[in-house]
Write a protein that holds these residues in place. Structure first.
Motif, short mmCIF file in Angstrom:
data_model
loop_
_atom_site.label_atom_id
_atom_site.label_comp_id
_atom_site.label_asym_id
_atom_site.label_seq_id
_atom_site.Cartn_x
_atom_site.Cartn_y
_atom_site.Cartn_z
N ARG A 134 13.69 -4.19 3.63
CA ARG A 134 13.10 -3.24 2.68
C ARG A 134 12.35 -3.97 1.57
N ASN A 135 12.93 -5.02 1.06
CA ASN A 135 12.34 -5.68 -0.10
C ASN A 135 11.27 -6.69 0.29
N LEU A 136 11.31 -7.23 1.49
CA LEU A 136 10.18 -8.02 1.97
C LEU A 136 8.95 -7.11 2.10
N ALA A 137 9.16 -5.91 2.62
CA ALA A 137 8.06 -4.96 2.74
C ALA A 137 7.54 -4.58 1.35
N ALA A 138 8.45 -4.35 0.41
CA ALA A 138 8.04 -4.00 -0.96
C ALA A 138 7.26 -5.15 -1.60
N ALA A 139 7.66 -6.39 -1.34
CA ALA A 139 6.97 -7.54 -1.91
C ALA A 139 5.55 -7.65 -1.37
N VAL A 140 5.35 -7.37 -0.09
CA VAL A 140 4.00 -7.37 0.47
C VAL A 140 3.16 -6.28 -0.18
N ALA A 141 3.78 -5.13 -0.43
CA ALA A 141 3.06 -3.99 -1.02
C ALA A 141 2.70 -4.23 -2.49
N PHE A 142 3.24 -5.27 -3.13
CA PHE A 142 2.81 -5.62 -4.48
C PHE A 142 1.32 -5.92 -4.51
N ASP A 143 0.81 -6.49 -3.42
CA ASP A 143 -0.59 -6.89 -3.32
C ASP A 143 -1.44 -5.65 -3.04
N GLU A 144 -2.35 -5.33 -3.95
CA GLU A 144 -3.14 -4.10 -3.82
C GLU A 144 -4.12 -4.15 -2.66
N THR A 145 -4.32 -5.32 -2.05
CA THR A 145 -5.21 -5.44 -0.90
C THR A 145 -4.45 -5.26 0.42
N LYS A 146 -3.12 -5.12 0.34
CA LYS A 146 -2.30 -5.01 1.53
C LYS A 146 -1.39 -3.78 1.44
N SER A 147 -0.86 -3.39 2.59
CA SER A 147 0.16 -2.35 2.63
C SER A 147 1.25 -2.80 3.58
N ALA A 148 2.37 -2.09 3.54
CA ALA A 148 3.50 -2.46 4.38
C ALA A 148 4.10 -1.21 5.01
N LEU A 149 4.61 -1.40 6.21
CA LEU A 149 5.30 -0.33 6.93
C LEU A 149 6.66 -0.85 7.36
N LEU A 150 7.69 -0.14 6.98
CA LEU A 150 9.06 -0.49 7.34
C LEU A 150 9.53 0.47 8.44
N VAL A 151 10.04 -0.09 9.54
CA VAL A 151 10.51 0.72 10.66
C VAL A 151 12.00 0.48 10.83
N ASP A 152 12.79 1.53 10.67
CA ASP A 152 14.25 1.43 10.82
C ASP A 152 14.59 1.46 12.30
N CYS A 153 14.95 0.31 12.85
CA CYS A 153 15.27 0.19 14.27
C CYS A 153 16.77 0.06 14.52
N ASP A 154 17.57 0.29 13.51
CA ASP A 154 19.03 0.23 13.69
C ASP A 154 19.49 1.63 14.08
#
Length: 215
Positions: free
Chosen positions: A58-78
Protein backbone atom coordinates in the motif's frame (compact mmCIF):
# COMPACT_ATOMS: atom_id res chain seq x y z
CA UNK A 1 -7.89 13.21 3.10
CA UNK A 2 -6.43 14.82 6.20
CA UNK A 3 -3.22 13.55 7.81
CA UNK A 4 -5.31 12.02 10.60
CA UNK A 5 -7.46 10.13 8.08
CA UNK A 6 -4.38 8.86 6.25
CA UNK A 7 -2.76 7.72 9.49
CA UNK A 8 -5.99 5.93 10.40
CA UNK A 9 -5.68 4.05 7.11
CA UNK A 10 -1.95 3.35 7.62
CA UNK A 11 -1.01 5.35 4.50
CA UNK A 12 2.05 7.57 4.28
CA UNK A 13 1.69 11.21 3.23
CA UNK A 14 3.87 14.16 2.38
CA UNK A 15 4.48 16.77 5.06
CA UNK A 16 6.92 19.54 5.83
CA UNK A 17 8.38 17.51 8.69
CA UNK A 18 10.82 14.72 7.89
CA UNK A 19 9.39 11.34 8.87
CA UNK A 20 11.50 8.18 8.95
CA UNK A 21 8.72 5.96 7.62
CA UNK A 22 8.00 8.22 4.65
CA UNK A 23 11.68 8.55 3.82
CA UNK A 24 12.03 4.75 3.89
CA UNK A 25 9.27 4.26 1.34
CA UNK A 26 10.61 7.06 -0.83
CA UNK A 27 13.97 5.30 -0.82
CA UNK A 28 12.34 1.98 -1.78
CA UNK A 29 10.44 3.72 -4.58
CA UNK A 30 13.66 5.23 -5.91
CA UNK A 31 15.36 1.84 -5.82
CA UNK A 32 12.52 0.24 -7.79
CA UNK A 33 12.48 3.01 -10.39
CA UNK A 34 16.23 2.62 -10.86
CA UNK A 35 16.04 -1.08 -11.75
CA UNK A 36 12.93 -1.03 -13.95
CA UNK A 37 11.67 0.70 -17.06
CA UNK A 38 8.23 1.92 -18.08
CA UNK A 39 5.09 1.18 -16.07
CA UNK A 40 6.34 -1.91 -14.29
CA UNK A 41 4.37 -4.45 -12.25
CA UNK A 42 5.72 -5.13 -8.77
CA UNK A 43 4.76 -8.17 -6.74
CA UNK A 44 4.94 -7.53 -3.00
CA UNK A 45 4.95 -10.87 -1.21
CA UNK A 46 5.21 -11.45 2.55
CA UNK A 47 7.21 -14.39 3.84
CA UNK A 48 4.41 -15.36 6.23
CA UNK A 49 1.11 -14.01 7.48
CA UNK A 50 1.66 -11.03 9.72
CA UNK A 51 4.90 -9.96 8.02
CA UNK A 52 3.25 -6.74 6.81
CA UNK A 53 3.11 -7.33 3.06
CA UNK A 54 -0.14 -5.41 2.59
CA UNK A 55 1.22 -2.44 4.54
CA UNK A 56 4.36 -2.33 2.39
CA UNK A 57 2.44 -2.78 -0.89
CA UNK A 58 0.00 0.00 0.00
CA UNK A 59 2.70 2.47 0.93
CA UNK A 60 5.02 1.68 -1.96
CA UNK A 61 2.07 2.50 -4.21
CA UNK A 62 1.41 5.69 -2.23
CA UNK A 63 5.08 6.70 -2.54
CA UNK A 64 4.94 6.34 -6.33
CA UNK A 65 1.77 8.45 -6.36
CA UNK A 66 3.67 11.29 -4.65
CA UNK A 67 5.10 12.04 -8.11
CA UNK A 68 2.55 14.13 -10.03
CA UNK A 69 3.81 12.67 -13.33
CA UNK A 70 2.98 9.11 -12.23
CA UNK A 71 0.07 7.14 -10.83
CA UNK A 72 -0.20 3.86 -8.98
CA UNK A 73 -2.64 0.98 -8.91
CA UNK A 74 -2.80 -1.41 -5.98
CA UNK A 75 -4.36 -4.84 -6.60
CA UNK A 76 -5.35 -6.92 -3.57
CA UNK A 77 -4.46 -10.49 -4.58
CA UNK A 78 -4.73 -12.03 -1.12
CA UNK A 79 -7.96 -13.89 -1.77
CA UNK A 80 -8.03 -15.79 1.51
CA UNK A 81 -7.54 -12.74 3.71
CA UNK A 82 -8.19 -9.56 1.68
CA UNK A 83 -7.53 -6.40 3.66
CA UNK A 84 -6.92 -3.36 1.46
CA UNK A 85 -10.52 -2.19 0.97
CA UNK A 86 -11.26 -2.54 4.68
CA UNK A 87 -8.05 -0.82 5.77
CA UNK A 88 -8.60 2.02 3.32
CA UNK A 89 -12.26 2.22 4.39
CA UNK A 90 -13.69 1.78 0.90
CA UNK A 91 -17.15 0.39 0.27
CA UNK A 92 -16.36 -1.94 -2.64
CA UNK A 93 -20.01 -2.50 -3.46
CA UNK A 94 -19.36 -3.26 -7.13
CA UNK A 95 -16.99 -6.11 -6.33
CA UNK A 96 -13.34 -6.57 -7.07
CA UNK A 97 -10.73 -8.76 -8.69
CA UNK A 98 -12.58 -12.06 -8.26
CA UNK A 99 -15.78 -10.58 -9.67
CA UNK A 100 -13.90 -9.40 -12.75
CA UNK A 101 -12.17 -12.75 -13.25
CA UNK A 102 -15.39 -14.76 -12.87
CA UNK A 103 -17.66 -12.52 -14.94
CA UNK A 104 -16.41 -12.48 -18.51
CA UNK A 105 -18.85 -9.69 -19.36
CA UNK A 106 -17.34 -7.27 -16.85
CA UNK A 107 -14.61 -4.74 -17.57
CA UNK A 108 -11.74 -3.39 -15.53
CA UNK A 109 -13.35 0.00 -14.97
CA UNK A 110 -16.09 -1.61 -12.89
CA UNK A 111 -13.60 -2.73 -10.22
CA UNK A 112 -11.27 0.31 -10.14
CA UNK A 113 -11.82 2.44 -7.04
CA UNK A 114 -10.53 5.88 -6.11
CA UNK A 115 -8.85 5.74 -2.72
CA UNK A 116 -8.98 9.39 -1.74
CA UNK A 117 -5.21 9.57 -2.27
CA UNK A 118 -4.35 11.54 -5.42
CA UNK A 119 -3.21 9.29 -8.29
CA UNK A 120 -3.67 6.07 -6.28
CA UNK A 121 -6.40 3.59 -7.17
CA UNK A 122 -7.32 0.17 -5.84
CA UNK A 123 -8.70 -3.06 -7.22
CA UNK A 124 -9.94 -4.85 -4.09
CA UNK A 125 -9.98 -8.63 -3.91
CA UNK A 126 -13.76 -8.92 -3.89
CA UNK A 127 -15.26 -12.15 -2.56
CA UNK A 128 -12.81 -14.16 -0.51
CA UNK A 129 -11.64 -17.51 -1.88
CA UNK A 130 -9.68 -20.40 -0.38
CA UNK A 131 -7.28 -20.50 -3.30
CA UNK A 132 -6.23 -18.10 -6.01
CA UNK A 133 -3.89 -20.26 -8.06
CA UNK A 134 -6.34 -21.03 -10.86
CA UNK A 135 -7.48 -17.41 -11.02
CA UNK A 136 -3.97 -15.97 -11.21
CA UNK A 137 -2.92 -18.32 -14.01
CA UNK A 138 -6.02 -17.53 -16.06
CA UNK A 139 -6.19 -15.67 -19.35
CA UNK A 140 -8.47 -13.08 -17.73
CA UNK A 141 -5.85 -12.17 -15.13
CA UNK A 142 -3.16 -11.63 -17.73
CA UNK A 143 -5.61 -9.72 -19.93
CA UNK A 144 -6.48 -7.43 -17.02
CA UNK A 145 -2.87 -6.48 -16.32
CA UNK A 146 -1.97 -6.10 -20.00
CA UNK A 147 -4.97 -3.86 -20.67
CA UNK A 148 -4.23 -1.67 -17.63
CA UNK A 149 -0.62 -1.24 -18.69
CA UNK A 150 -1.55 -0.23 -22.20
CA UNK A 151 -4.33 2.16 -21.13
CA UNK A 152 -2.37 3.89 -18.36
CA UNK A 153 1.25 4.28 -19.54
CA UNK A 154 2.36 6.23 -16.46
CA UNK A 155 0.70 3.90 -13.96
CA UNK A 156 2.77 1.51 -11.86
CA UNK A 157 0.95 -1.61 -10.65
CA UNK A 158 1.52 -3.24 -7.27
CA UNK A 159 0.22 -6.74 -6.59
CA UNK A 160 -0.42 -7.38 -2.89
CA UNK A 161 0.24 -11.12 -2.69
CA UNK A 162 -0.69 -13.71 -0.08
CA UNK A 163 2.14 -15.18 2.01
CA UNK A 164 4.76 -17.21 0.16
CA UNK A 165 4.70 -19.96 2.76
CA UNK A 166 1.77 -22.34 2.56
CA UNK A 167 0.41 -21.71 -0.95
CA UNK A 168 1.64 -21.38 -4.55
CA UNK A 169 -0.28 -18.16 -5.22
CA UNK A 170 2.67 -15.75 -4.81
CA UNK A 171 4.90 -17.85 -7.06
CA UNK A 172 2.22 -17.89 -9.78
CA UNK A 173 1.69 -14.13 -9.47
CA UNK A 174 5.44 -13.62 -9.88
CA UNK A 175 5.12 -14.85 -13.47
CA UNK A 176 2.95 -11.78 -14.16
CA UNK A 177 5.30 -9.30 -12.49
CA UNK A 178 8.43 -7.50 -13.66
CA UNK A 179 9.97 -7.29 -10.20
CA UNK A 180 9.43 -9.06 -6.86
CA UNK A 181 9.81 -7.55 -3.40
CA UNK A 182 9.81 -9.95 -0.45
CA UNK A 183 8.58 -8.63 2.91
CA UNK A 184 9.92 -10.16 6.11
CA UNK A 185 8.62 -9.39 9.57
CA UNK A 186 11.52 -7.97 11.57
CA UNK A 187 12.21 -10.36 14.45
CA UNK A 188 9.41 -12.59 13.19
CA UNK A 189 10.66 -14.43 10.10
CA UNK A 190 13.86 -16.42 10.48
CA UNK A 191 16.77 -16.19 8.07
CA UNK A 192 16.02 -19.73 6.91
CA UNK A 193 12.36 -18.89 6.24
CA UNK A 194 13.35 -15.76 4.29
CA UNK A 195 15.86 -17.69 2.19
CA UNK A 196 13.33 -20.44 1.51
CA UNK A 197 10.68 -17.91 0.47
CA UNK A 198 13.10 -16.00 -1.77
CA UNK A 199 14.08 -19.21 -3.56
CA UNK A 200 10.57 -19.36 -5.05
CA UNK A 201 11.29 -16.44 -7.37
CA UNK A 202 13.32 -15.88 -10.51
CA UNK A 203 16.62 -14.21 -9.43
CA UNK A 204 16.37 -11.89 -12.45
CA UNK A 205 13.13 -10.45 -11.02
CA UNK A 206 14.03 -10.50 -7.35
CA UNK A 207 14.65 -6.94 -6.11
CA UNK A 208 15.35 -7.85 -2.49
CA UNK A 209 13.89 -8.08 1.00
CA UNK A 210 12.12 -5.37 2.97
CA UNK A 211 12.26 -5.85 6.73
CA UNK A 212 9.06 -4.52 8.22
CA UNK A 213 8.75 -3.52 11.86
CA UNK A 214 5.24 -2.13 11.62
CA UNK A 215 1.82 -3.29 10.52
Amino acid sequence: MSPAQLEDRAIIYRSETARREVDAFRHLRTQLLSVTEGNFITLVAPVSRGSGGSFVARNLAAAVAFDETKSALLVDCDLRHPSQAQTMKLAANDGGLIDYLEDHESNADSVLYDTGVPRLRLIPAGKSRETGAEYFSSFRMRLLLDSLRSRYPNCHIFLDAPPVRGAPDARILADLADVVVLVAGYGRDTAAAIAQAGANFDPAKFAGVVFNEGV
